[in-house]
Scaffold this motif. Structure first.
Motif, short mmCIF file in Angstrom:
data_model
loop_
_atom_site.label_atom_id
_atom_site.label_comp_id
_atom_site.label_asym_id
_atom_site.label_seq_id
_atom_site.Cartn_x
_atom_site.Cartn_y
_atom_site.Cartn_z
N LEU A 22 42.01 -17.12 98.09
CA LEU A 22 40.71 -16.52 98.39
C LEU A 22 39.54 -17.39 97.96
CD1 LEU A 22 40.84 -12.69 97.59
CD2 LEU A 22 40.60 -13.79 99.81
N PHE A 23 39.70 -18.17 96.87
CA PHE A 23 38.58 -18.91 96.31
C PHE A 23 38.89 -20.40 96.22
CE2 PHE A 23 38.14 -14.60 94.70
CZ PHE A 23 36.80 -14.34 94.97
N ILE A 24 37.95 -21.20 96.69
CA ILE A 24 38.07 -22.66 96.64
C ILE A 24 36.84 -23.20 95.93
CG2 ILE A 24 38.14 -24.78 98.01
CD1 ILE A 24 39.57 -23.19 100.18
N LYS A 25 37.03 -24.13 95.02
CA LYS A 25 35.93 -24.71 94.26
C LYS A 25 35.32 -25.88 95.02
CE LYS A 25 33.22 -25.84 90.81
NZ LYS A 25 31.96 -25.08 90.59
N GLU A 26 34.02 -25.78 95.30
CA GLU A 26 33.25 -26.89 95.82
C GLU A 26 32.40 -27.46 94.69
OE1 GLU A 26 33.77 -28.11 98.65
OE2 GLU A 26 34.86 -26.51 99.69
N GLU A 27 31.59 -28.43 94.97
CA GLU A 27 30.88 -29.14 93.89
C GLU A 27 29.99 -28.21 93.07
OE1 GLU A 27 27.87 -32.95 93.21
OE2 GLU A 27 28.73 -32.56 95.19
N ASP A 28 29.18 -27.38 93.73
CA ASP A 28 28.26 -26.53 92.98
C ASP A 28 28.33 -25.06 93.40
OD1 ASP A 28 27.24 -26.95 95.47
OD2 ASP A 28 25.22 -27.48 94.84
N TYR A 29 29.43 -24.68 94.01
CA TYR A 29 29.62 -23.27 94.37
C TYR A 29 31.10 -23.03 94.65
CZ TYR A 29 29.69 -24.99 99.22
OH TYR A 29 30.00 -25.66 100.37
N LEU A 30 31.46 -21.75 94.76
CA LEU A 30 32.79 -21.38 95.21
C LEU A 30 32.72 -21.01 96.70
CD1 LEU A 30 34.30 -19.07 92.41
CD2 LEU A 30 34.52 -21.54 92.70
N ARG A 100 34.14 -11.03 110.20
CA ARG A 100 34.82 -12.10 110.93
C ARG A 100 34.62 -13.47 110.29
NH1 ARG A 100 32.43 -9.21 115.49
NH2 ARG A 100 34.04 -8.14 116.69
N GLU A 101 33.78 -13.55 109.28
CA GLU A 101 33.43 -14.83 108.69
C GLU A 101 34.51 -15.35 107.74
OE1 GLU A 101 30.65 -17.03 108.78
OE2 GLU A 101 30.26 -15.96 110.65
N SER A 102 34.53 -16.66 107.55
CA SER A 102 35.32 -17.30 106.49
C SER A 102 34.47 -18.42 105.90
CB SER A 102 36.63 -17.85 107.06
OG SER A 102 36.37 -18.81 108.06
N ASP A 103 34.93 -18.98 104.79
CA ASP A 103 34.21 -20.07 104.12
C ASP A 103 32.79 -19.67 103.76
OD1 ASP A 103 36.50 -21.49 104.47
OD2 ASP A 103 35.77 -22.71 106.12
N ILE A 104 32.64 -18.54 103.08
CA ILE A 104 31.32 -18.03 102.70
C ILE A 104 30.98 -18.53 101.30
CG2 ILE A 104 29.92 -15.95 102.39
CD1 ILE A 104 32.09 -14.54 104.16
N PRO A 105 29.87 -19.24 101.11
CA PRO A 105 29.54 -19.77 99.79
C PRO A 105 29.17 -18.67 98.80
CG PRO A 105 27.75 -20.22 101.33
CD PRO A 105 28.89 -19.64 102.14
N LEU A 106 29.66 -18.81 97.56
CA LEU A 106 29.37 -17.90 96.46
C LEU A 106 28.84 -18.72 95.30
CD1 LEU A 106 29.60 -15.26 94.72
CD2 LEU A 106 32.01 -15.90 94.34
N VAL A 107 27.63 -18.39 94.84
CA VAL A 107 27.02 -19.13 93.75
C VAL A 107 26.72 -18.17 92.60
CG1 VAL A 107 24.70 -18.88 94.72
CG2 VAL A 107 25.17 -20.74 93.10
N PHE A 108 27.01 -18.60 91.38
CA PHE A 108 26.67 -17.83 90.18
C PHE A 108 25.36 -18.39 89.63
CE2 PHE A 108 31.21 -17.41 90.58
CZ PHE A 108 31.50 -16.13 90.11
N LYS A 109 24.32 -17.56 89.57
CA LYS A 109 23.03 -18.01 89.07
C LYS A 109 22.41 -16.94 88.20
CE LYS A 109 22.58 -22.14 90.74
NZ LYS A 109 22.41 -23.33 89.87
N ASP A 110 21.75 -17.37 87.13
CA ASP A 110 21.13 -16.45 86.20
C ASP A 110 19.77 -15.99 86.74
OD1 ASP A 110 20.65 -14.91 84.02
OD2 ASP A 110 20.37 -16.55 82.60
N VAL A 111 19.83 -15.24 87.84
CA VAL A 111 18.62 -14.71 88.46
C VAL A 111 18.79 -13.22 88.67
CG1 VAL A 111 18.01 -16.86 89.63
CG2 VAL A 111 19.48 -15.23 90.79
N SER A 112 17.69 -12.51 88.67
CA SER A 112 17.72 -11.07 88.88
C SER A 112 17.97 -10.76 90.34
CB SER A 112 16.39 -10.46 88.43
OG SER A 112 16.34 -9.10 88.79
#
Length: 331
Positions: A22-30, A100-112
């Protein structure tokens, strides 16, 4: 490295190590490889879904699936949606396309992620810089801790064929229902949550793409196999108590962690429990606690620790009330 950065590093490692399909690590996001899982990560985690084409940011919740919609235009003002799930609500945010999407970027950021964020400029920057060619962007905001462990536990249990949901017959963080004779309408690698069951007609109608890139990790495969071996002949009601720190998770008083699970939530309706959070191990459970309580945790290096309750029985571990509750979603 601050606490936020350390927590994010652990979360990323744990997701990639445990659920590489389900999760793949890219340089600055999953990269989340399956659109259907976006529903669950937004419901259980502190995740906003950015739809760049429609300039909207929204959350998914349970049982009121669409709590609010945040419009990117006009300075991130919240626009409430209807209080009930309806076909019109799906059309408003085009969730059939998201499924229907795949390869959706997920970013962890300390924002509200709340309506009146103090730093919309930072959110705009994320939106423009992180994988800008993707229609959708997932942003896990500043609250990681407990929400992460609720989501991680839901993934692990759904892999075992358990239906998970936040709402149930207690106030526990997560509820689970294992019915030995239930088969989901579509074969999804991580089974079904209550949220997905609420919208199953939409999913059955559009036949979403299940796009995965790898096999399950040995840890979660072993966990699922052991679960099947131990509970395949019974119906089981499950509660999960998630904590953000090792101290809280390992607490044996009634206020949190193991103690709260044992003293408040385990009982007639739900007879199996898991405590979830960092720093748990088999030695966290003392006396007879391991009989009905399992562990969903990790090492400091981001390797999963998943232990089942030791109970073995031929009788059901779910009350009639709990079975009627989950059955109402399956009809």
């Amino acid at each position: 490295m601050g606490n936020w950065e350390a927590d994010v590093l652990l979360a990323e490692k744990l997701l990639v190590n445990t659920f590489p399909d389900l999760f793949i690590k890219e340089e600055d996001y999953l990269k989340l490889t399956n659109g259907i899982e976006v529903f669950n990560i937004s419901a259980y985690g502190n995740v906003a879904i950015v739809d760049r084409d429609r300039e909207m940011v929204f959350r998914v919740g349970e049982p009121v699936v669409f709590r609010d919609v945040l419009e990117v235009a006009e300075g991130y003002r919240w626009k409430p949606l209807v209080n009930k799930v309806s076909p019109d609500a799906f059309k408003d945010v085009e969730l059939d396309l998201l499924l229907r999407e795949s390869d959706i970027p997920l970013v962890f950021k300390d924002v509200s992620l709340f309506p009146y964020t103090e730093n919309p400029v930072e959110f705009d920057r994320l939106n423009s810089e992180v994988c800008p060619d993707s229609r959708y962007l997932l942003v896990w905001g500043s609250y990681l801790g407990e929400a992460f462990w609720v989501y991680f536990s839901s993934l692990a249990l759904r892999k075992c064929g358990v239906i998970t949901g936040e709402k149930g017959l207690t106030n526990a963080d997560l509820h689970g229902y294992f019915l030995r004779d239930y088969s989901p309408p579509i074969d999804y690698p991580y089974q079904w949550s209550l949220l997905i069951l609420m919208v199953k007609e939409l999913i059955v109608d559009i036949r979403p793409v299940f796009h995965t890139y790898g096999k399950s990790s040995e840890a979660v495969s072993t966990f699922a196999e052991e679960f099947s071996s131990r509970f395949r002949l019974v119906d089981a009601g499950i509660v999960v108590e998630a904590e953000s720190t090792s101290y809280q998770a390992n607490n044996h008083s009634k206020g949190s962690g193991i103690g709260q699970l044992k003293e408040k939530y385990l009982g007639y309706d739900y007879q199996i429990g898991f405590v979830s959070g960092p720093g748990l191990s088999k030695t966290s459970l003392v006396n007879d606690e391991a009989e009905r309580i399992g562990v969903i945790s990790s090492t400091q290096e981001g390797e999963p620790v998943m232990l089942l309750p030791e109970i073995r029985t031929a009788r059901d571990l779910m009350s009639l009330a709990a079975k009627e509750f989950i059955s109402s979603f399956l009809s």
